[in-house]
Design an enzyme around this catalytic site. Structure first.
Site, short mmCIF file in Angstrom:
data_model
loop_
_atom_site.label_atom_id
_atom_site.label_comp_id
_atom_site.label_asym_id
_atom_site.label_seq_id
_atom_site.Cartn_x
_atom_site.Cartn_y
_atom_site.Cartn_z
N HIS A 160 30.75 40.94 44.26
CA HIS A 160 29.72 41.25 45.26
C HIS A 160 29.82 42.69 45.78
O HIS A 160 28.91 43.19 46.42
CB HIS A 160 29.83 40.25 46.42
CG HIS A 160 28.59 40.11 47.25
ND1 HIS A 160 27.61 41.08 47.31
CD2 HIS A 160 28.17 39.11 48.07
CE1 HIS A 160 26.65 40.67 48.14
NE2 HIS A 160 26.97 39.48 48.60
N ASP A 383 15.35 31.37 31.45
CA ASP A 383 15.28 30.55 30.24
C ASP A 383 15.88 31.34 29.08
O ASP A 383 15.33 32.36 28.67
CB ASP A 383 13.81 30.20 29.98
CG ASP A 383 13.61 29.36 28.74
OD1 ASP A 383 14.57 29.20 27.96
OD2 ASP A 383 12.48 28.87 28.54
#
Length: 440
Positions: A160, A383
């Site tokens: 992060h 996807d």
């Protein structure tokens, strides 16, 4: 579902590097990145249906080696220059992204999709409890691919200090596009962080000694409070109802209508405050991590790769929040967000640079409700060539009492999933609160 029922076995570990040689690269971490060094790796978990596990693994690794050419920072390490300024360092000799493979064949995608606690999902995501500062010695991205009875769990841990949610999902969608056969990524990442802020901040940070000797007068680490996690799914009609309710009586001061985010935030803040059973005079803090890409001057492109967020806080007494209609909380949130313009961001940065404070992820305020992630991130469009994810979750890192991750609902439209971590007693009250769930 009990954590031990996963029966998970690790089957292999490898590293994936960028397909082409890139050479030596260095990118200074800037004021927007540095406060997150003491946070934990940010964890995301996606579930896919499918029965060709080996083929899926091969495909994602192949696509990863291609996407890392542009997103090569994720295949680097955190380092410091000779003046002690943190940066991302990359060279072709580095090991790259860590990819672990595992098997939990007794468990189906559906079992995990309904699993409430992410502690049972912890085994599916790498780098639990690992601080971002450890990116000096470990990969900045670790991925675990677990074979399930009828599909694949993809657990990702992102450093992060190197990137925020916008960059995370930009990377994920670029990676998925390549795996689905796109010749290259639609929007290459904008890599020069110093365009957003160029102050060189020297930090004297080093990792705590691993379990070094503790003297008797030292405080022993406090046991972590037990917390519960749950996903509350708000349908499109529920979201519309929350939004129209809060916009029924527009404020007289001429401020604009409340957005979906402001309306839902105020709704959640009120009902959590109610469930916590605070005294009327107890303060409660609402914290939101705001994307500053379009707020700073000059604005940065959406494809800016790094952290370009800041936490903003608004505070009120619990009694006031509950005594007023929902417009009151929504208005506090709206004003805090609107006030966070380029000037406010610059002032915050200057203040931080003059006395850098590395906050821990739990410093979000007393009785807080803190919102990370965004329903704008198109997480259900990731996807890789075998269909959309069945479910998207966060891991257990960076979660505390009152932490919320918002995701778009899987059913699409305006539906939103609220992934909430709360004290178990408050959670129990919230679950029975029909006005929170908008049950008829």
């Amino acid at each position: 579902m009990a954590a031990e029922s996963l029966n998970l076995k690790m089957t292999g570990k490898s590293h994936v590097k960028a397909k082409k040689n890139i050479g030596r690269k260095e990118y200074q971490l800037v004021t927007f990145d540095l406060p997150y060094l003491a946070f934990y790796y940010n964890q995301k978990l996606l579930f896919y249906k499918g029965n060709d596990f080996e083929g899926m693994v091969e495909k994602v690794k192949e696509g990863l080696s291609v996407v890392l050419e542009e997103f090569h920072q994720l295949a680097g390490k955190i380092g410091k220059d000779e003046e002690g300024v943190f940066r991302v360092e990359y060279d072709d000799e580095m090991e790259g992204v860590e990819v672990t493979e595992a098997v939990a064949e007794d468990v189906g995608v559906e079992d995990l999709a309904v699993s409430e606690s992410s502690s049972s999902l912890m085994e599916l995501v790498p780098y639990n409890g690992i601080l971002n500062l450890e990116g000096m010695h470990r990969p900045l991205l670790a991925i675990q691919l677990t074979k399930l009875k009828d599909g694949l769990a993809m657990g990702c841990a992102f450093n992060h200090a190197v990137l925020d949610g916008t960059s995370t999902w930009q990377f994920m969608s670029s990676w998925a596009e390549i795996c689905s056969g796109a010749p290259s990524t639609v929007a290459p990442p904008f890599l020069d962080r110093t365009k957003a802020r160029n102050t060189r901040v020297k930090l004297d940070l080093s990792l705590p000694e691993p379990n070094g000797p503790t003297s008797d007068n030292e405080e022993k680490p406090k046991p972590k409070p037990k917390l519960r996690e749950k996903i509350f799914k708000f349908s499109e009609s529920a979201i519309d109802k929350i939004k129209s309710t809060v916009n029924e009586n527009p404020p007289s001061d001429g401020s604009k209508a409340f957005s979906t985010f402001q309306a839902l935030s105020a709704h959640v803040w009120r009902h959590i405050t109610l469930a916590r059973n605070l005294k009327p005079e107890d303060y409660t803090v609402f914290t939101v991590f705001v994307d500053c890409r379009k707020r700073i001057d000059p604005p940065m492109p959406e494809a800016y790769f790094g952290n370009l967020i800041q936490a903003i806080f608004t505070v009120t007494a619990g009694g006031l929040l509950l005594a007023h209609p929902p417009q009151f909380g929504a208005s506090l949130i709206q004003k805090a967000i609107e006030a966070h313009n380029g000037k406010a961001i610059d002032e915050r940065n200057k203040e931080w640079e003059s006395a850098p404070k590395i906050f821990e992820f739990k410093d979000a305020g007393v009785n807080c409700v803190a919102v990370g992630s965004s329903p704008r991130f198109k997480v259900y469009d990731i996807d890789f060539g075998w269909g959309k994810p069945e479910n998207v979750r966060s891991g257990t890192n960076n979660k505390f009492d009152g932490m919320i991750y918002l995701y778009p609902g899987k059913s699409g439209g305006r539906s939103i999933d609220v992934e909430l971590t709360l004290d178990p007693h408050a959670m129990e009250i919230l679950e029975k609160d029909k006005d929170f769930l908008l049950e008829v």
